[in-house]
Design an enzyme around this catalytic site. Structure first.
Site, PDB file in Angstrom:
ATOM      1  N   LYS A 121      18.767  18.133 -71.560  1.00  0.00           N
ATOM      2  CA  LYS A 121      19.603  17.051 -72.093  1.00  0.00           C
ATOM      3  C   LYS A 121      18.756  15.919 -72.667  1.00  0.00           C
ATOM      4  CE  LYS A 121      23.868  17.741 -69.482  1.00  0.00           C
ATOM      5  NZ  LYS A 121      24.898  17.124 -68.635  1.00  0.00           N
ATOM      6  N   LYS A 204      26.041  29.472 -73.279  1.00  0.00           N
ATOM      7  CA  LYS A 204      27.269  29.236 -72.527  1.00  0.00           C
ATOM      8  C   LYS A 204      28.259  28.350 -73.296  1.00  0.00           C
ATOM      9  CE  LYS A 204      28.372  27.234 -68.089  1.00  0.00           C
ATOM     10  NZ  LYS A 204      27.934  26.716 -66.806  1.00  0.00           N
ATOM     11  N   LYS A 207      31.668  22.100 -73.325  1.00  0.00           N
ATOM     12  CA  LYS A 207      32.694  21.110 -73.691  1.00  0.00           C
ATOM     13  C   LYS A 207      32.214  20.203 -74.802  1.00  0.00           C
ATOM     14  CE  LYS A 207      33.992  19.677 -69.171  1.00  0.00           C
ATOM     15  NZ  LYS A 207      32.727  19.121 -68.779  1.00  0.00           N
TER      16      LYS A 207
END
Ligand code: TRP
Length: 345
Positions: A121, A204, A207
């Site tokens: 991230k 994956k 969202k």
């Protein structure tokens, strides 16, 4: 005398959470919610909407607020029973932030810099601009888990490292200050429930991915679901079989979704599609998803339109959560050596 966690006579506990940082998708449903619904019968369950975690990346205030209620309603629509399980918003129970601070003071920076999710991230942000909150994220997650003397943490593989850090922190605290925390186990769902992005079948489903054809959201209308699945990335071949060939990950993902919604065996599914083309497969997958989500969507709209219902559930959830979390925090504060505030019990 405070009760020590291990001698309480009770069902084993689970704790898990999802961030209200965007709409929930079928990966969240198949990989998490569906499992939680089963787990709640055998465990005393705490299912949290982790808004404090969500703000480790920038969030639009209105979207965060609406998203928090939406995630709560989706938990219930998916089958989580608020009579059985405690459903609550993380920021409604201040003990989460307070314990996180204390645990943070016991966390060597080296442990935190090592977290792969942090590295991933942070790498997406400008160097130096990535927030301290992002680094602190797993410490807050440890606080979530440890406040409830959680025995098992149902999460995806990507969260395993955070649960391991939680165990390390709990052991470290117990070692320094005496037994307080239960050491939690990670609980990874059966293989097959891992859903990949429709346009990125090797990564994956997420969202926070912006592209329109990445994820099927739980509240997408049928036409949109069909359109997304029809556009999903496959390959230039034609064989419809479960496989672990990265080049054929798209087909494998579609079959995985089909299996998760129908509970048919792999053999039965492969037989069904033998000799058929990818177009046929996509249409069939779209229909099982549309039908599979229909009852959930109906329940969602009922719940969200019932004035005050979700907020009532969340208020009761937070109250119940606090009855477990606050005594744990209090015991921790005592062990640390904090002076008790006068007038407070
Ligand atoms: N980090 C988890 C995720 O992104 C969400 C989460 C926060 C969580 N606190 C938790 C999961 C405690 C399990 C237990 O998936």
């Amino acid at each position: 005398m405070p009760i020590t966690p291990n001698d309480q006579k009770r069902l084993p506990r689970v704790f898990s959470g999802i961030q209200p940082s965007g709409h929930l998708h079928i990966g969240n449903y198949l990989g998490a919610l569906k499992q939680w619904v089963k787990v709640q019968h055998d465990y005393e369950s705490f299912f949290c909407i982790v808004d404090l975690h969500a703000i480790t990346l920038p969030q639009d205030p209105q979207a965060l607020c609406a998203g928090t209620r939406e995630v709560a309603a989706l938990y219930l629509a998916a089958g989580i029973d608020p009579q059985k399980s405690t459903v609550f918003v993380q920021s409604h129970v201040p003990a989460h932030s307070e314990l996180a601070w204390i645990l943070g003071c016991l966390s060597p920076l080296g442990w935190l810099y090592r977290m792969t999710q942090y590295k991933d991230k942070a790498a997406k942000q400008q160097a130096e601009a990535s927030s301290a909150g992002l680094l602190f994220y797993p410490v807050l997650m440890a606080a979530d888990i440890l406040l409830y003397h959680t025995n098992a943490v149902p999460v995806g593989e990507d969260q395993r490292q955070h649960v391991e850090l939680t165990r390390d922190l709990a052991q470290r605290f117990n070692h320094i200050y005496g037994e307080v925390f239960t050491i939690p186990e990670v609980m990874i769902p059966l293989a097959g429930a891992r859903i990949m992005g429709l346009d990125t079948p090797n990564a994956k489903m997420s969202k926070s991915e912006n592209s329109e054809y990445h994820a099927v959201f739980l509240l997408d209308p049928p036409d949109k679901i069909r359109k997304k699945i029809m556009r999903s990335v496959t390959d230039s071949g034609s064989e419809i079989t479960f496989n672990d060939d990265p080049a054929r990950a798209g087909v494998n993902n579609l079959l995985t979704i089909y299996q998760a919604f129908t509970d048919e065996s792999k053999e039965a599914i492969e037989n069904r599609f033998a000799g058929k083309g990818y177009g046929h497969l996509k249409k069939a997958v779209a229909e099982v998803v549309v039908e599979g989500l229909r009852p959930l969507q109906e329940r969602y709209h009922q719940l969200i339109n019932e004035n005050g219902y979700i907020d009532d559930v969340l208020a009761q959830g937070a109250e119940r959560a606090a009855t477990i979390a606050n005594p744990t925090l209090k015991l921790v504060q005592e062990r640390i050596g904090f002076l008790k505030a006068r007038g407070k019990t």
